[in-house]
Write an enzyme that holds these catalytic residues in place. Sequence first.
Site, short mmCIF file in Angstrom:
data_model
loop_
_atom_site.label_atom_id
_atom_site.label_comp_id
_atom_site.label_asym_id
_atom_site.label_seq_id
_atom_site.Cartn_x
_atom_site.Cartn_y
_atom_site.Cartn_z
N GLY A 164 0.83 -1.21 0.00
CA GLY A 164 0.00 0.00 0.00
C GLY A 164 0.86 1.25 0.00
O GLY A 164 2.09 1.19 0.05
N ASP A 165 0.18 2.40 -0.12
CA ASP A 165 0.84 3.72 -0.08
C ASP A 165 1.84 3.91 -1.22
O ASP A 165 2.82 4.64 -1.08
CB ASP A 165 1.55 3.94 1.27
CG ASP A 165 0.64 3.67 2.44
OD1 ASP A 165 -0.50 4.15 2.39
OD2 ASP A 165 1.06 2.98 3.39
N GLY A 182 1.21 5.32 -4.10
CA GLY A 182 0.96 6.55 -4.85
C GLY A 182 -0.10 6.34 -5.92
O GLY A 182 -0.11 7.03 -6.95
N LYS A 183 -1.01 5.42 -5.67
CA LYS A 183 -2.05 5.08 -6.66
C LYS A 183 -2.94 6.29 -6.98
O LYS A 183 -3.27 6.54 -8.13
CB LYS A 183 -2.92 3.93 -6.14
CG LYS A 183 -2.15 2.64 -5.94
CD LYS A 183 -2.99 1.56 -5.29
CE LYS A 183 -3.30 1.82 -3.85
NZ LYS A 183 -2.19 1.72 -2.91
N GLY A 192 -5.99 5.74 1.89
CA GLY A 192 -5.80 7.20 1.89
C GLY A 192 -5.09 7.56 0.60
O GLY A 192 -3.88 7.40 0.50
N HIS A 193 -5.85 7.97 -0.40
CA HIS A 193 -5.25 8.28 -1.70
C HIS A 193 -4.99 9.78 -1.78
O HIS A 193 -5.92 10.58 -1.73
CB HIS A 193 -6.16 7.79 -2.83
CG HIS A 193 -6.21 6.28 -2.89
ND1 HIS A 193 -6.98 5.57 -3.78
CD2 HIS A 193 -5.54 5.35 -2.17
CE1 HIS A 193 -6.78 4.27 -3.58
NE2 HIS A 193 -5.93 4.13 -2.60
N ARG A 246 -22.66 -13.52 5.69
CA ARG A 246 -24.02 -13.26 5.18
C ARG A 246 -24.93 -12.58 6.20
O ARG A 246 -26.10 -12.85 6.31
CB ARG A 246 -24.65 -14.57 4.65
CG ARG A 246 -23.88 -15.07 3.44
CD ARG A 246 -23.98 -16.54 3.26
NE ARG A 246 -23.36 -17.26 4.35
CZ ARG A 246 -23.42 -18.57 4.49
NH1 ARG A 246 -24.08 -19.30 3.65
NH2 ARG A 246 -22.82 -19.17 5.50
N GLN A 255 -5.02 -0.21 -1.09
CA GLN A 255 -3.99 -1.00 -0.40
C GLN A 255 -3.01 -1.55 -1.46
O GLN A 255 -2.88 -0.97 -2.52
CB GLN A 255 -4.59 -2.13 0.45
CG GLN A 255 -5.36 -1.65 1.68
CD GLN A 255 -6.77 -1.19 1.38
OE1 GLN A 255 -7.53 -1.89 0.75
NE2 GLN A 255 -7.13 -0.01 1.83
N ARG A 294 0.37 7.29 11.07
CA ARG A 294 1.44 6.48 11.67
C ARG A 294 2.70 6.51 10.81
O ARG A 294 2.60 6.54 9.58
CB ARG A 294 0.99 5.01 11.77
CG ARG A 294 -0.11 4.78 12.78
CD ARG A 294 -0.52 3.32 12.80
NE ARG A 294 -1.17 2.90 11.56
CZ ARG A 294 -1.56 1.66 11.30
NH1 ARG A 294 -1.33 0.71 12.18
NH2 ARG A 294 -2.15 1.35 10.16
N SER A 339 7.56 8.79 -11.45
CA SER A 339 7.05 9.95 -10.73
C SER A 339 8.18 10.55 -9.92
O SER A 339 8.91 9.84 -9.22
CB SER A 339 5.90 9.50 -9.81
OG SER A 339 5.51 10.57 -8.99
P1 IMP Z 1 -7.12 -2.88 7.98
O1 IMP Z 1 -7.38 -3.10 6.55
O2 IMP Z 1 -7.43 -1.47 8.41
O3 IMP Z 1 -7.73 -3.89 8.88
O4 IMP Z 1 -5.54 -3.02 8.21
C1 IMP Z 1 -4.85 -4.24 7.99
C2 IMP Z 1 -3.39 -3.99 7.60
O5 IMP Z 1 -3.37 -3.36 6.32
C3 IMP Z 1 -2.65 -3.04 8.55
O6 IMP Z 1 -1.29 -3.43 8.59
C4 IMP Z 1 -2.78 -1.69 7.88
O7 IMP Z 1 -1.74 -0.81 8.23
C5 IMP Z 1 -2.70 -2.10 6.41
N1 IMP Z 1 -3.42 -1.17 5.54
C6 IMP Z 1 -4.76 -1.08 5.37
N2 IMP Z 1 -5.06 -0.13 4.46
C7 IMP Z 1 -3.89 0.37 4.06
C8 IMP Z 1 -3.54 1.36 3.09
O8 IMP Z 1 -4.38 1.95 2.41
N3 IMP Z 1 -2.20 1.61 2.93
C9 IMP Z 1 -1.26 0.93 3.64
N4 IMP Z 1 -1.53 -0.02 4.53
C10 IMP Z 1 -2.84 -0.29 4.74
#
Ligand code: IMP
Length: 424
Positions: free
Chosen positions: A12-13, A15-16, A40-41, A143, A224, A303, A412
């Site tokens: 994740g993160d 830069g999508k 968080g885009h 369900r 993600q 974080r 980028s």
């Molecule tokens: P959850 O999806 O919020 O339950 O998080 C599960 C795991 O995925 C954790 O380690 C989060 O930090 C990570 N995670 C969830 N969404 C993102 C994202 O958009 N970017 C980066 N890590 C994510």
Amino acid sequence: MAVDLLLGLQWGDEGKGKIVDVLTSNYNIIARFQGGPNAGHTLVFNGKKHVLHTIPSGIFHDEATNLVGNGVVIDPVIFKKELDKLEEQNVDYRKSLLISRKAHIILPTHRLLDAASEASKGKAKIGSTLKGIGPTYMDKTGRNGIRVGDLELADWKERYRKLANKHESMIAFYDVDIEYDLAEEEERFFEAVEVLKSLTFIDSEEYVFQAQKNNKTILAEGAQGSLLDIDFGTYPFVTSSNTTAAGACTGLGVAPNKIGDVFGIFKAYTTRVGSGPFPTELFDDDGATMAKVGHEFGATTGRPRRCGWLDLVALKYACQVNGVTQLMMMKGDVLSGFKTLKVCTAYKYKGDTIKHLPYNIEPENVTPIYTDFEGWSEDLTSMSEASQLPEALNKYIAFLEKELETPITIVSVGPDRKQTIFRN
Ligand code: IMP
């Protein structure tokens, strides 16, 4: 017309959001297919930063239609906040934003359950964003969930109460202290549901089917990253949806043979937020420099992100699972100034050298094997043409392209829309 996919290839993160925003002018429809407000885009243009959580990243373009697909989970309270922010920017979203009736709703008690579950795990915490993602998908597969379409039913509040009561008894089952005022949370929730109900709900799979038939161009926007996929990620330290290409089929109703290009987004190094294995993680000054220069803090939770060298073994795996046709490398600018760069090209695994991602990549099983590259000192952030890129960076790119057998078509060099270099 085939549907193109855009996915993150790491944790994740990547830069999508930025790349969707850059590519949106080529598409009629931008569609989210999984995840929810855990995403968080971040988009930066005209000197301003915008963070989207559930709403597709095409929303700032007047011409694009933005669809929240059936695979997404929606928290009405967070969704309302996103809409409020759009209103502040004078973005007219009413006509351009569509929501699938089959998307599931995150209830306040889903968030509380997430918190209780994490608290009960102690050191084995997943590091969830605590947005209620896991419990909502559990209710979906169990369900029991409430869907957007249910909000149109006369008895939806009774259904809500029944499920919320069940959740409360589940929260009590966890032997942890979770303080909450459900009445207050529900007041905000019901208010936000009314706002959600003022938007356009659709039978999205039919909409997507007709759009394809009518030659509309569609970009499916992943959230993600592939290594957080519920099946193919570093389980159990993953999210609760399929973040990989197959998720677009189930999360939008796109037939597998109707997928076109698959754009794989990756950072020139690696980051991870939350717990879980990360073979190339750095605990030294190099990692600290990446975190500082790359502003590596979560867009949803704030974080700090863990940082490390590029892991080509994991990246190759993600390319395979997704069928990536084009790669887009983000944050190349952050690596300027490193004398030597390292890329993990194999793992030492139980005495053997392997080049694939094994079942278990915990540090006691896996030691990364690195190949060194000469770094570059040039500041990339004001570059706009591929011909300006330093020779050492071109060598880094050429190596990755060869190893991944896939072209890198975008580099980028900063967060702004304009800081995007297209390569042929
Ligand atoms: P959850 O999806 O919020 O339950 O998080 C599960 C795991 O995925 C954790 O380690 C989060 O930090 C990570 N995670 C969830 N969404 C993102 C994202 O958009 N970017 C980066 N890590 C994510």
